[in-house]
Design an enzyme around this catalytic site. Structure first.
Site, PDB file in Angstrom:
ATOM      1  N   GLU A 210       0.877  -1.172  -0.129  1.00  0.00           N
ATOM      2  CA  GLU A 210      -0.051  -0.252  -0.206  1.00  0.00           C
ATOM      3  C   GLU A 210       1.109   1.210   0.007  1.00  0.00           C
ATOM      4  O   GLU A 210       1.431   1.443   0.834  1.00  0.00           O
ATOM      5  CB  GLU A 210      -0.907  -0.366   1.575  1.00  0.00           C
ATOM      6  CG  GLU A 210      -1.754  -1.303   0.632  1.00  0.00           C
ATOM      7  CD  GLU A 210      -2.577  -0.976  -0.125  1.00  0.00           C
ATOM      8  OE1 GLU A 210      -3.031  -0.002  -0.506  1.00  0.00           O
ATOM      9  OE2 GLU A 210      -3.335  -2.179  -0.095  1.00  0.00           O
ATOM     10  N   CYS A 244      -1.399   9.100   2.243  1.00  0.00           N
ATOM     11  CA  CYS A 244      -1.649   8.693   0.718  1.00  0.00           C
ATOM     12  C   CYS A 244      -2.365   8.982  -0.706  1.00  0.00           C
ATOM     13  O   CYS A 244      -2.370   9.319  -1.407  1.00  0.00           O
ATOM     14  CB  CYS A 244      -1.212   7.234   1.143  1.00  0.00           C
ATOM     15  SG  CYS A 244      -2.778   6.159   1.481  1.00  0.00           S
TER      16      CYS A 244
END
Length: 523
Positions: A210, A244
């Site tokens: 991720e 993110c």
């Protein structure tokens, strides 16, 4: 033997006892984890306040509330997720039992990140527990206080042998990566992601990465600009831009750049007051190294809003940069901070071209009232996820897979996707030692007529439905009966000297006995 190696060995030994597999155990551990989040709410909030200056309400909103929702969902759906999954049958498996059985992978390594230290560390753990695995949890060492709370308090609520917490820095992480795991789940940046992938490859260990990247945000000139800018401002400056999937930069036409700036400025004031430095809902950069990295990005761009900073407290005001160029420093890497560059484009086509010249982002945002524009951007770009007319909130939808593509990561999680990602989906086919006549087409000697029937059974795959399956089973029963009768008649004729070629067997009903002659020739 190192501390890390001991933790992994204990986890594997505990997993091999089989105690992590029963659904009752999984549900009990998940409920204990939920109890931890509720009972230790104060300690969790105090640690994050020290690490990232998040408010108590912000900690619940962005960290623990989503985890509670994931646990509730997993407990409710676990029996369904873990049950055998029937699959579509074909003509060759019509009478067989065919299904997918999810099973635990084994011992999972979870390497968390510092920007949302609970959300991105515990959420994979929820999936690992639900799937019946053991898991070694490695929180980020950058969030010192949060890692300490996790190490000290989590083992008091969940099985400390199956789910140990290992703290430490780079050397401890490297030592963990030298051990053999059955899956590695890493959240962080692409540079470290490559090192994790390299280490996992030595053991052929599957991984989930991720990562992140520069998530673009296209604002159509025809959209409701005040609402669009309000949502972009929230998405960008939450957690001081250290998200993110935060909008990394804005693409818009020159004609609306002024209005975009004006509306973002209004939203910053509404969210964080005239002085964000004193606002309890505005965070701080995690450390001075990242502070200096972010401030260096502003050197060759024009600051239109904000720009204030204080290195001693790692404070950087919500900042917008205008007339940014492609070769500007701020466009060379993921910002991961409260800087929002605006680049002008002639329209949606140029925006798409610009996006496609870069790495595939983790998220892509489109603000437009026109479904055709939205669908065009979706069809002509690639990203981990797409969100139209809002920011960040797709992360909270458990029914959607969350993950990257290309440079922004691999694999996905959330809800059932976490369970499946951390399970082995085992294909199971159970046949019976009956109806052997149907199998004759696959046995030597191979003939053209056998190939004909093989093609028929393999390539013809009708949607039979329940009634059709019952009918086909009846036909197979007739075929088997005809075969038995045919074999009996053949043996009777052969033993009495009767000319076999005078007796013809229907090849449609009995493909295994194409003609009596082929049987005689095999003697």
């Amino acid at each position: 033997m190192s501390r890390e190696q001991k933790a992994v060995e204990r986890a594997r030994k505990a997993f091999l006892t089989g105690r992590s597999k029963p659904l009752e155990h999984r549900i009990r551990q998940l409920k204990n984890l939920q109890r931890f989040l509720l009972e230790r709410e104060k300690e969790i909030a105090e640690a994050i306040k020290k690490d990232l200056n998040k408010s108590e309400a912000g900690t619940q909103l962005y960290e623990t509330l989503g985890l509670e929702g994931e646990i509730v969902l997993a407990v409710k759906k676990l029996a369904e997720w873990a049950a055998p999954r029937p699959v579509e049958k074909n003509l060759l498996t019509i009478s067989d039992t065919v299904y997918i059985q999810p099973e635990p992978l084994g011992v999972v390594l979870i390497i968390g990140a510092w920007n949302y230290p609970w959300a991105v560390t515990i959420q994979p753990l929820i999936g690992a527990i639900a799937a019946g695995n053991a898991a070694v949890v490695k929180p980020s060492e950058v969030c010192v206080h949060t890692a300490k709370v996790m190490e000290d308090l989590l083992p008091a609520y969940i099985d400390k042998e199956l789910y140990p917490v290992v703290t430490g820095g780079v050397s401890e992480t490297q030592e963990l990566l030298r051990q053999r795991f059955d899956h590695v789940f890493y959240t962080g940046n692409s540079m470290v992601g490559k090192l994790v992938m390299e280490a996992a490859a030595k053991h052929l260990t599957p991984i989930t990465l991720e990562l992140g990247g520069k998530s673009p945000c296209y604002i159509d000139k025809n959209c409701d600009i005040p609402i669009a800018c309000r949502r972009v401002t929230w998405g960008k400056y939450s957690n001081c831009g250290q998200t993110c999937i935060a909008p990394d930069y804005i693409l818009c036409e020159p004609s609306i750049q002024g209005r975009v700036l004006e509306e973002i400025k209004k939203s910053i004031k509404a969210f964080y007051t005239e002085d964000p430095k004193t606002c309890p809902d505005y965070g701080r950069i995690i450390n001075q190294r990242h502070f200096k990295r972010i401030m260096a990005m502003t050197e060759d761009s024009t600051i239109a809003i904000g720009g204030d900073s204080d290195e001693s407290t790692c404070y950087i005001a919500p900042t917008v940069l205008k007339d940014v160029q492609v070769n500007s420093k701020v466009m060379q890497e993921e910002i991961f901070g409260p800087l929002l560059p605006i680049l002008t484009v002639s329209g949606v086509d140029e925006a798409i071209d610009f996006i496609n010249k870069g790495e595939k982002p983790l998220a892509l945002y489109i603000f437009s009232p026109d479904d055709k524009v939205i669908k065009k951007v979706i069809a002509e770009t690639s990203s981990g996820g797409v969100l139209a007319n809002d920011c960040l909130v797709h992360y909270s939808v458990s029914a959607l897979p969350f993950g990257g593509v290309g440079n922004s990561g691999m694999g996905s999680y959330h809800g059932k996707f976490s369970f499946d990602n951390l399970s082995h989906l085992r294909g199971c086919l159970i046949k019976q030692l009956k109806m052997e006549g149907v199998n004759d087409m696959r046995y030597p000697p191979h003939t053209a007529k056998k190939l004909f029937w093989a093609r028929f059974f393999i390539l013809k795959n009708p949607d039979l439905g329940w009634l059709g399956r019952m009918t086909l089973l009846a036909i197979f029963a007739v075929v088997a009966a005809v075969r038995i009768i045919s074999m009996f008649l053949y043996c009777h004729q052969h033993s009495h000297g009767i000319d076999c070629n005078s007796f013809v067997i229907n090849p449609f009903l009995c493909p295994s006995l194409i003609d009596c002659g082929c049987v005689i020739d095999r003697e």
